[in-house]
Design an enzyme around this catalytic site. Sequence first.
Site, mmCIF file in Angstrom:
data_model
loop_
_atom_site.group_PDB
_atom_site.id
_atom_site.type_symbol
_atom_site.label_atom_id
_atom_site.label_comp_id
_atom_site.label_asym_id
_atom_site.label_seq_id
_atom_site.Cartn_x
_atom_site.Cartn_y
_atom_site.Cartn_z
ATOM 1 N N LYS A 87 0.895 -1.103 0.003
ATOM 2 C CA LYS A 87 0.091 0.099 -0.141
ATOM 3 C C LYS A 87 1.068 1.349 0.002
ATOM 4 O O LYS A 87 0.241 2.426 -0.558
ATOM 5 C CB LYS A 87 -1.086 -0.043 1.180
ATOM 6 C CG LYS A 87 -0.474 0.117 2.483
ATOM 7 C CD LYS A 87 -1.608 0.143 3.492
ATOM 8 C CE LYS A 87 -1.189 -0.294 4.799
ATOM 9 N NZ LYS A 87 -0.295 0.619 5.280
ATOM 10 N N GLY B 222 8.974 -2.082 3.701
ATOM 11 C CA GLY B 222 7.844 -2.232 4.851
ATOM 12 C C GLY B 222 8.427 -1.273 5.977
ATOM 13 O O GLY B 222 8.992 -0.485 5.698
ATOM 14 N N GLY C 128 2.552 -7.756 8.191
ATOM 15 C CA GLY C 128 3.331 -6.968 9.531
ATOM 16 C C GLY C 128 2.754 -6.717 10.467
ATOM 17 O O GLY C 128 1.638 -7.121 10.994
ATOM 18 N N SER C 129 3.044 -5.447 11.341
ATOM 19 C CA SER C 129 2.385 -4.929 12.445
ATOM 20 C C SER C 129 2.450 -3.578 12.649
ATOM 21 O O SER C 129 2.937 -2.945 11.901
ATOM 22 C CB SER C 129 3.200 -5.750 13.577
ATOM 23 O OG SER C 129 4.700 -5.166 13.644
ATOM 24 N N TYR D 60 12.870 -2.776 23.024
ATOM 25 C CA TYR D 60 13.664 -2.651 21.836
ATOM 26 C C TYR D 60 13.558 -1.154 21.456
ATOM 27 O O TYR D 60 14.807 -0.219 21.484
ATOM 28 C CB TYR D 60 13.498 -3.290 20.744
ATOM 29 C CG TYR D 60 13.918 -4.917 20.734
ATOM 30 C CD1 TYR D 60 13.205 -5.851 21.583
ATOM 31 C CD2 TYR D 60 14.977 -5.234 19.805
ATOM 32 C CE1 TYR D 60 13.807 -7.129 21.450
ATOM 33 C CE2 TYR D 60 15.299 -6.452 19.839
ATOM 34 C CZ TYR D 60 14.751 -7.515 20.565
ATOM 35 O OH TYR D 60 14.939 -8.592 20.507
ATOM 36 N N GLU E 209 8.958 2.069 32.471
ATOM 37 C CA GLU E 209 8.605 1.048 32.154
ATOM 38 C C GLU E 209 7.859 0.257 33.424
ATOM 39 O O GLU E 209 7.956 0.354 34.512
ATOM 40 C CB GLU E 209 9.850 0.086 32.017
ATOM 41 C CG GLU E 209 10.116 -1.512 32.256
ATOM 42 C CD GLU E 209 8.972 -1.959 31.120
ATOM 43 O OE1 GLU E 209 9.286 -1.614 29.984
ATOM 44 O OE2 GLU E 209 8.150 -3.055 31.333
ATOM 45 N N HIS F 283 43.610 -12.902 16.475
ATOM 46 C CA HIS F 283 43.912 -11.949 17.614
ATOM 47 C C HIS F 283 44.401 -10.602 16.995
ATOM 48 O O HIS F 283 45.274 -10.610 16.147
ATOM 49 C CB HIS F 283 44.776 -12.628 18.449
ATOM 50 C CG HIS F 283 45.427 -11.526 19.663
ATOM 51 N ND1 HIS F 283 44.534 -11.594 20.911
ATOM 52 C CD2 HIS F 283 46.341 -10.915 19.950
ATOM 53 C CE1 HIS F 283 45.122 -10.478 21.659
ATOM 54 N NE2 HIS F 283 46.338 -10.415 21.063
HETATM 55 P P1 NAD Z 1 8.956 -4.355 23.480
HETATM 56 O O1 NAD Z 1 7.897 -5.618 23.549
HETATM 57 O O2 NAD Z 1 10.181 -4.755 22.860
HETATM 58 O O3 NAD Z 1 8.922 -3.458 24.758
HETATM 59 C C1 NAD Z 1 7.850 -2.904 24.886
HETATM 60 C C2 NAD Z 1 7.863 -2.534 26.735
HETATM 61 O O4 NAD Z 1 6.904 -1.681 27.217
HETATM 62 C C3 NAD Z 1 8.117 -3.737 27.624
HETATM 63 O O5 NAD Z 1 9.161 -3.608 28.243
HETATM 64 C C4 NAD Z 1 6.724 -3.667 28.232
HETATM 65 O O6 NAD Z 1 6.796 -4.244 29.597
HETATM 66 C C5 NAD Z 1 6.268 -2.150 28.561
HETATM 67 N N1 NAD Z 1 4.946 -1.552 28.675
HETATM 68 C C6 NAD Z 1 4.089 -2.057 28.351
HETATM 69 N N2 NAD Z 1 2.748 -1.426 28.719
HETATM 70 C C7 NAD Z 1 3.478 -0.461 29.717
HETATM 71 C C8 NAD Z 1 2.918 0.680 30.293
HETATM 72 N N3 NAD Z 1 1.468 0.785 30.329
HETATM 73 N N4 NAD Z 1 3.747 1.393 30.805
HETATM 74 C C9 NAD Z 1 5.000 1.381 30.846
HETATM 75 N N5 NAD Z 1 5.428 0.288 30.124
HETATM 76 C C10 NAD Z 1 4.792 -0.535 29.547
HETATM 77 O O7 NAD Z 1 8.188 -3.355 22.306
HETATM 78 P P2 NAD Z 1 8.678 -2.175 21.392
HETATM 79 O O8 NAD Z 1 10.208 -1.753 21.885
HETATM 80 O O9 NAD Z 1 7.545 -1.272 21.109
HETATM 81 O O10 NAD Z 1 9.262 -3.075 19.857
HETATM 82 C C11 NAD Z 1 8.024 -3.518 19.084
HETATM 83 C C12 NAD Z 1 8.512 -4.575 18.632
HETATM 84 O O11 NAD Z 1 9.410 -4.227 17.456
HETATM 85 C C13 NAD Z 1 9.303 -5.669 19.314
HETATM 86 O O12 NAD Z 1 8.540 -7.031 19.097
HETATM 87 C C14 NAD Z 1 10.621 -5.576 18.741
HETATM 88 O O13 NAD Z 1 10.888 -7.113 18.420
HETATM 89 C C15 NAD Z 1 10.598 -4.916 17.094
HETATM 90 N N6 NAD Z 1 11.881 -4.331 17.228
HETATM 91 C C16 NAD Z 1 13.068 -4.656 17.240
HETATM 92 C C17 NAD Z 1 14.091 -4.070 17.149
HETATM 93 C C18 NAD Z 1 15.423 -4.962 16.913
HETATM 94 O O14 NAD Z 1 15.469 -5.916 16.387
HETATM 95 N N7 NAD Z 1 16.652 -4.166 17.167
HETATM 96 C C19 NAD Z 1 14.015 -2.822 17.213
HETATM 97 C C20 NAD Z 1 12.856 -1.788 17.346
HETATM 98 C C21 NAD Z 1 11.757 -2.951 17.459
#
Ligand code: NAD
Length: 460
Positions: free
Chosen positions: A34, A40, A143-144, A182, A202, A439
Site C-alpha cells: 500500500k 515495509g 506485518g504489525s 527494543y 517501564e 587476535h
Molecule cells: P517491546 O515488546 O520490546 O517492549 C515494550 C515494553 O513496554 C515492555 O518492556 C513492556 O513491559 C512495556 N510496557 C507495556 N505496557 C506499559 C505501560 N502501560 N507502561 C509502561 N511500560 C509498558 O516493544 P517495542 O520496543 O515497542 O518494540 C516493538 C517490536 O518491534 C518488538 O517486538 C521488537 O521485536 C521489534 N523491534 C526490534 C528491534 C530490533 O531488532 N533491534 C528494534 C525495534 C523494534
Amino acid sequence: MNQHDLVVIGAGPGGYVAAIRAAQLGLNVACVEKEPSLGGTCLRVGCIPSKALLESSEKYHEAREELKRHGVKLAGVELDLQAMLKRKNQVVTALTKGVEGLFKKNKVSRYQGNARIEGPGKVSVEGEEKAEIEAKHILIATGSHSAPLKGVELDGDRIGTSTEALDYPEVPGHLVVIGAGYIGLELGSVWKRLGAKVTVLEYLERILPGMDDELAREALKLFAKQGLEIQLGARVTAARVEGNQCVVEREGGEPLRCDRVLLAVGRLPYTEGLGLESVGIELDEKGRIPVDERFATSAEGVFAVGDVIRGPMLAHKAGEEGVACVEHLVTGFGHVNYDAIPGVVYTRPEIASVGKTEEQLKEEGIEFRKGTSPFLANGRARSLGQTAGFVKVLADAETDRILGVHILGPRAGDLIAEAAVAIEFGASSEDLARSCHAHPTLAEALKEAALAVGQRAIHS
Ligand code: NAD
C-alpha cells in the site's frame, strides 16, 4: 484479471524476500504494497532509519565526549539535526529503491494499493490503480503496527510512536519514553545522545522482557550511567498534550511534564481490512493469524509469515519464514530453526542474544553449564575503549551442546552471528572453544566464554 502463481501481500522483509525467492524458484509472482516505497516498516520507519540515527548520534556523542581520550581534540562540535535527518532519509531511499531494483531483476510484478482477499485465490487491489488478481497461492506478510495504550492520546506530533521519533524537528528538552523494550531503549538513546533529557517509564521491574535477565540487569546499570533515567514498575495510565507541553500520568507517582512522548509498548499484528473473513480465517487471542509449520493458514492456498503470526517480531525472522514458506510450496521442503534466531538491541553497548536464556533453561528443567568472559579482559575492546559488558555461553550439562549465547558489549550484534551459526550446526561449547579466533578481535571474548564453560578460560 491478472493471473499469477503467487500473490504476496506486503513488501516488508517477510513479503519482499518471499516474493524474490519464489520468483527465483520459477513462480510468476505479484506483490501488493500500500505504501509508495517498498521495504515495509523495517526499511521505511523501523530498523534502518533508527540504525542510521543511532550511528549518527553515536558519532556526535563520541566527538563531544570521547575523542579527547584518544588524543583527538575537536573545537566547536555542533549538531546539524536537519543534515542528520536528511542522511537518514537518504539511507532509507537507497535501500527501498534497492528493493524496487530487485523486484525488476526478478520479474516480480508490483501492485500499489490496499490488498483485500475476496475469496479463495482472489485478491483485489484498491488504490491509485485498481486491480483484480487471481493466484493459486496467497501469502500474507502485512506485518504489525504500534500498539496503542489506553489513556495515551496520540496526536501524531508531540505524543507519537517510533515513526514520529525518527523525525523530531528539534531535540526535545525532555522526552518521556513509555516502555523499556527494543524501541524505547534505541530511540531513547538517540535523543539522549543528541542532548535531550530522557525519562523511560517501564511497567515491569526490569527492562527488555524476554532477554536474558543478567544481561538486562547489567545493561540497566550502563544506561543509568549514560544518564538515561529509567523508572521501573512505572505503569503509565494517561498522556495528553496541554498547550506546548505533554503531561504523562503514572500510577503511584506525580504526573510528568515534558516536551514529547514516545509510546513504545509493543506492536500488534496488522490484519485490518484484509478480508480474512472471506476465506474463513479466524485470529488467535493475540490477534495473530494461526499457521502450521508450513505457514499454511486454515484456508486452502493462504499462507502467512512475519509479525502477523506467532514468534518474535523481527525482520530477519520474517525473512527466514518467507523463504521457508515459498520453498516448501515449490520444493516440498522449507524450515526455520526458531532456536537460532538472534535478537539485537542496537544501544551502546549493543545487546544480543540467540537461543535460550538462563531463565528459560531453568524453567524447562534443563541442566546447563555456564561460561562468561568480560570485555575488560579482551585486548581489542581495550583498544577501542569499550570494555563494558560480557559474553555468556550456556551449554547442555551432559552433551555440551550450545543452548544459548548472550552478549552485552561492543558490536554484540555482529558477534552474535558466530553463535547463531554454532547453534545451527549443533556445535558444542568445546567446538567454539577449540576454533581459532584471530587476535586481537572482539570475537575472542566468545572463545573465552566457551572456554570458561569447561573452567579453562585463559584470560579471566
Ligand atoms: P517491546 O515488546 O520490546 O517492549 C515494550 C515494553 O513496554 C515492555 O518492556 C513492556 O513491559 C512495556 N510496557 C507495556 N505496557 C506499559 C505501560 N502501560 N507502561 C509502561 N511500560 C509498558 O516493544 P517495542 O520496543 O515497542 O518494540 C516493538 C517490536 O518491534 C518488538 O517486538 C521488537 O521485536 C521489534 N523491534 C526490534 C528491534 C530490533 O531488532 N533491534 C528494534 C525495534 C523494534
